[in-house]
Every structure is written in structure tokens, then in C-alpha cells.
Design an enzyme around this catalytic site. Structure first.
Site, mmCIF file in Angstrom:
data_model
loop_
_atom_site.group_PDB
_atom_site.id
_atom_site.type_symbol
_atom_site.label_atom_id
_atom_site.label_comp_id
_atom_site.label_asym_id
_atom_site.label_seq_id
_atom_site.Cartn_x
_atom_site.Cartn_y
_atom_site.Cartn_z
ATOM 1 C CE LYS A 10 -9.349 72.468 28.274
ATOM 2 N NZ LYS A 10 -10.370 72.602 29.282
ATOM 3 N N GLY A 168 -12.690 70.992 34.033
ATOM 4 C CA GLY A 168 -11.794 71.720 34.920
ATOM 5 C C GLY A 168 -12.289 71.885 36.339
HETATM 6 P P1 PGA Z 1 -10.367 68.982 31.896
HETATM 7 O O1 PGA Z 1 -10.731 69.560 30.435
HETATM 8 O O2 PGA Z 1 -9.850 67.568 31.693
HETATM 9 O O3 PGA Z 1 -9.320 69.901 32.413
HETATM 10 O O4 PGA Z 1 -11.634 68.996 32.688
HETATM 11 C C1 PGA Z 1 -11.342 68.734 29.465
HETATM 12 C C2 PGA Z 1 -11.625 69.527 28.222
HETATM 13 O O5 PGA Z 1 -12.006 70.698 28.325
HETATM 14 O O6 PGA Z 1 -11.477 69.008 27.095
#
Ligand code: PGA
Length: 245
Positions: A10, A168
Site C-alpha cells: 500500500k 485491516g
Molecule cells: P490487510 O490488507 O492484510 O492489512 O487486511 C489486505 C489488503 O488490503 O490487501
């Protein structure tokens, strides 16, 4: 087919942090290759630097989005050929954060997937339902419709099922819910693509951590994981990779 464990970094990491994280992964997998394919998707600013770190090794490189045009007057955007040129082999498309932050529609995601394929990039095409849709009992229908509308003809890549409310949040669907969704997506892929649809890996994403990865990755039709937060540290990402089948 081997499972694919993909890290979505991200909007995290400076250039130095990205290179260091990639180098830590390279150093760890050289003596102890994990039982799966690995992909990391740093921010676009770090692609070329990370490509240099990964060169010649088993970890694949991906971008997090691309424009649907190959070039043109699109200030601030990056095209699929540019990302390929920077060293990417994959690109995440249609992530729910792109859909929410930038109003990306299924139709737009489809044009991006076409552009990615034309540039030689393999898409990780993301779909997933909101909490309200899940509560209304419409998750499988809505996600199948998303897939149908965003999947281009001749699709070759991976699909990622990511419930929006699980990203998240530390919350997960039940094993039965994941298995049912992945079975529905497999049926849709085979109906659409025929035999090649049976070989498309369907990743699960949303709060995948070292302590829940083995159970998720053991479910039928789970072809890997798309990992956000836990991909930002080499130890946790590699622990998830070691849980692959
Ligand atoms: P996360 O994000 O593992 O932090 O939940 C997954 C994603 O958005 O690809």
C-alpha cells in the site's frame, strides 16, 4: 498449482525501507525457499529499486494499480507499460481502497486488466463485499457480479477475494464463508473461461496474519493470500508463506 502469497505494501515504505524489506526477504528465502510462490507489491516509487534487489531471485514484483491507457495526458497516473518497464510482472487491480478512494468501477477495472495484459502484466484482480452486503445475505451474488463485470475475456492472472470489512480490521469471515465464496468464484471462472478458469488462483485477503494463515490456506479453492499489514515485516510475511500448502 503452488499457492501464491502476495504482499500489498500500500502507501508505505520510503525507498530505503522498501529496499531493506526486499533485501530481508531475499536473504531469508535463498537458504530456505518457502513452499509457495511469492509476490511483493511496493509503492510505484520503489518498484525500480526493489526490482534491482529481487533480480534473478524467486520473488516476483508487482505494482498496485495502473491506468487503462498505455500513455497520454493523465497527470499523476502510471501506465502498465511504465510499470513493466520499472520491473513489475504483476499488478493489483480493483483493490477496494482504489474502488473507495478513487471511485473505480468494475468497468474501469476491466479496462485496466486489458491494458495490463497487453503490457505483459499479470493482474491480481480484487473483488469483495461490504459489511452491509454480507449482512443482507447477498455476498456471493454481489461478488460474482463484480467478477463478471471486471474480468476481461482471456483473463490470465489471479483473483483475490477480499471482504471489504475484513481488510485491516482484524476480523475474518468464517472458514465456511471463505470456502463457499471461493467455490462460487471457481464456478464463475470455469463458466466464463472454461478449463483455464480452473487454473486461476483465487487468493483470500483481509487480515491474514501468521496465526490464521494455515487455517485459511488449507481451505478448498484458496490458492494463496493477499496480505496487507502483515507483509510490511519480513518475519510475518515469511511466516504466512511458510503456512502455504
Ligand atoms: P490487510 O490488507 O492484510 O492489512 O487486511 C489486505 C489488503 O488490503 O490487501
Amino acid at each position: 498449482m503452488r499457492q501464491l502469497i502476495a504482499g500489498n505494501w500500500k502507501m508505505h515504505t520510503t525507498l530505503a525501507e522498501a529496499a531493506a524489506l526486499a533485501a530481508a526477504l531475499v536473504a531469508a528465502v535463498r537458504p530456505a525457499p518457502p513452499p509457495c510462490d511469492l509476490l511483493i507489491c511496493p509503492p510505484a516509487t520503489a518498484l525500480a529499486a526493489v526490482a534491482g534487489v529481487l533480480a534473478g531471485g524467486p520473488i516476483a514484483l508487482g505494482a498496485q494499480d495502473c491506468h487503462s491507457a498505455a500513455k497520454g495526458a493523465h497527470t499523476g497516473d502510471l501506465s502498465a507499460p511504465m510499470l513493466r518497464d520499472a520491473g513489475a510482472a504483476w499488478v493489483i487491480l480493483g483493490h477496494s481502497e482504489r474502488r473507495a478512494d478513487h471511485g473505480e468501477t468494475d468497468a474501469l477495472v476491466r479496462t485496466k486488466a486489458v491494458a495490463a495484459a497487453a503490457a505483459g502484466l499479470m493482474p491480481v484482480l480484487c473483488v469483495g463485499e461490504s459489511e452491509a452486503v454480507r449482512a443482507a445475505g447477498r455476498a456471493e451474488a454481489v461478488v460474482a457480479a463484480q467478477l463478471a463485470a471486471s474480468l476481461p475475456n482471456g483473463f490470465a492472472g489471479a483473483v483475490a477475494y477480499e471482504p471489504v470489512w475484513a481488510i485491516g480490521s482484524g476480523r475474518l469471515p468464517t472458514a465456511a464463508e471463505v470456502a463457499a465464496m471461493h467455490a462460487a468464484l471457481r464456478t464463475a471462472l470455469v463458466a466464463r473461461r472454461g478449463e483455464p478458469g480452473g487454473a486461476v488462483r483465487i487468493l483470500y485477503g483481509g487480515s491474514v496474519k501468521p496465526d490464521n494463515a494455515a487455517a485459511l490456506l488449507a481451505l478448498p479453492e484458496v490458492g494463496g493470500a493477499l496480505v496487507g499489514g502483515a507483509s510490511l515485516a519480513a518475519d510475518s510475511f515469511l511466516a504466512i508463506a511458510q503456512a502455504a500448502k
